[in-house]
Design a protein around this motif. Sequence first.
Motif, PDB file in Angstrom:
ATOM      1  N   ASP A  20      -2.854   4.647  -3.132  1.00 39.09           N
ATOM      2  CA  ASP A  20      -3.937   3.707  -3.204  1.00 39.09           C
ATOM      3  C   ASP A  20      -4.407   4.248  -2.569  1.00 39.09           C
ATOM      4  O   ASP A  20      -6.094   3.593  -3.900  1.00 39.09           O
ATOM      5  CB  ASP A  20      -3.175   2.706  -2.682  1.00 39.09           C
ATOM      6  N   THR A  47       0.781  -1.344  -0.043  1.00 40.16           N
ATOM      7  CA  THR A  47       0.160   0.048   0.143  1.00 40.16           C
ATOM      8  C   THR A  47       0.898   0.905   0.399  1.00 40.16           C
ATOM      9  O   THR A  47       1.478   1.414   1.113  1.00 40.16           O
ATOM     10  CB  THR A  47      -0.983   0.125   1.461  1.00 40.16           C
ATOM     11  N   ARG A  83      -2.562  -4.898  -9.548  1.00 38.91           N
ATOM     12  CA  ARG A  83      -3.281  -4.479  -9.652  1.00 38.91           C
ATOM     13  C   ARG A  83      -2.986  -3.862 -10.785  1.00 38.91           C
ATOM     14  O   ARG A  83      -1.734  -3.104 -11.313  1.00 38.91           O
ATOM     15  CB  ARG A  83      -3.150  -3.042  -8.031  1.00 38.91           C
ATOM     16  N   MET A 130      -5.602   5.099 -12.262  1.00 40.57           N
ATOM     17  CA  MET A 130      -5.226   5.041 -11.027  1.00 40.57           C
ATOM     18  C   MET A 130      -6.986   5.065 -10.645  1.00 40.57           C
ATOM     19  O   MET A 130      -7.234   3.693  -9.626  1.00 40.57           O
ATOM     20  CB  MET A 130      -4.972   6.116  -9.625  1.00 40.57           C
TER      21      MET A 130
END
Length: 325
Positions: A12, A8, A75, A300
Motif C-alpha cells: 500500500d 496497511t 479502497r 494498485m
Amino acid sequence: MRIAFFSTKPYDRIWFEPMAKDYGYEIYFIELPFSEETVFLAKGYDAVCIFVNDHVNAQMIDTLHEMGVKALLLRSAGYNHVDTRAAKGKVAVLRVPSYSPEAVAEFAMAMLLTVNRFTHKAYGRTREFNMNINGLMGTDLYHKVAGVIGTGKIGQAMIRIFHGFRMNVLAYDPYPNSNLDVQYVSLEELLSKADFLSLHCPLTPDTHHIINEKTISIMKDGAYLVNTSRGGLIDTQALINGLLAKKFGGVGLDVYEEEEGLFYEDCSDEIIQDDNLARLTTFPNVLITSHMGFFTVEAMQSIAHETLENAYALENNLTLKNLVE
C-alpha cells in the motif's frame, strides 16, 4: 487533509506515500484492521481509509461522526462491509468503482484455466520429476458455453475474454446492458446451460447466496465455477455438498464468505478453526487464492489515485462522483 489508513500492507505504501505528498496530505499508516476496538485511532483525522475486510457498523459511524471524521475512503469498489444507511448525513462514504476491471477478469480466467487444466498440480509434480500426466486431463473451452453473472465493468471484461476463446457467452443481470455483445437469459437458463460460470456481481441482499442448494441443482453436472467477486455470493455448505456429490468439474475461489481475519494474513503457523475452509482445501478440483484478483501494478496505482482524488473532491467541495448513497 489528514487520513488514518487502516489494514496497511507493505504494498500500500508504494503508491499511497508518494501520491499523498503530491496532494499535500498526511497519511497515518496503521497495520491493524479497522474495528470497534481500533476506531479510536481515527481521532484527530479528517478521513479514514479502509479495505474490504474492515467492517464498519452504525456504532462506529456514530463514533467517527462525534470525532469529526468527514469521510470513509474505501479502497474497493464494493461497499457491503459498511453500514451506508447509518453513514448517511454523518460520514461521506467514497469508493473506487473502477480501478482495473481487466485485472479481476484476467485473474478469473487464470483460475478457470488452472483448475481446468491442473497446471498447479502439474507444476508440483514436475518439480519432483514426476512426469506422469495421469489425472490431469482437462476439457476444451472452445465452443463451450460460458455464463457470466453480473455485467458491470468486470463482467464486461470477462465477456470479452470468453469471446476471445471463441466460447458461446450467456449473461444474467437484473439490469441488462443493451450495448453489450452478449445474449441475456434468465438466471435459471444460464445455470442450466453454462459449462463455465463466473460471478461478477456485487454482494447485496438479493445476491447473497445466489449460488445455493437450489441453484447448484440446476447447474450442469461437471460445470466449472469461479468466484472473484464476494464470498457471500456462495453458500459454502451448499458448495461443499455439491463437491461431495461430484457436481463440479472444478471450482476456483478467490473470495470466501468467512475470509475476514484469514485472507491477507500469514496463518501458516496456526491451526485453522474454520472447518468449511479446511474442508474446501481437501478437494482436488478446488483452487483457493487469497482475494488477490485485483492485485496488479495498474490496479494498485489506480486505487491510490482514485482514493486520493475522492479525498481531494471532499476537501474542495467538488462533486463527489464516487459517493455511496
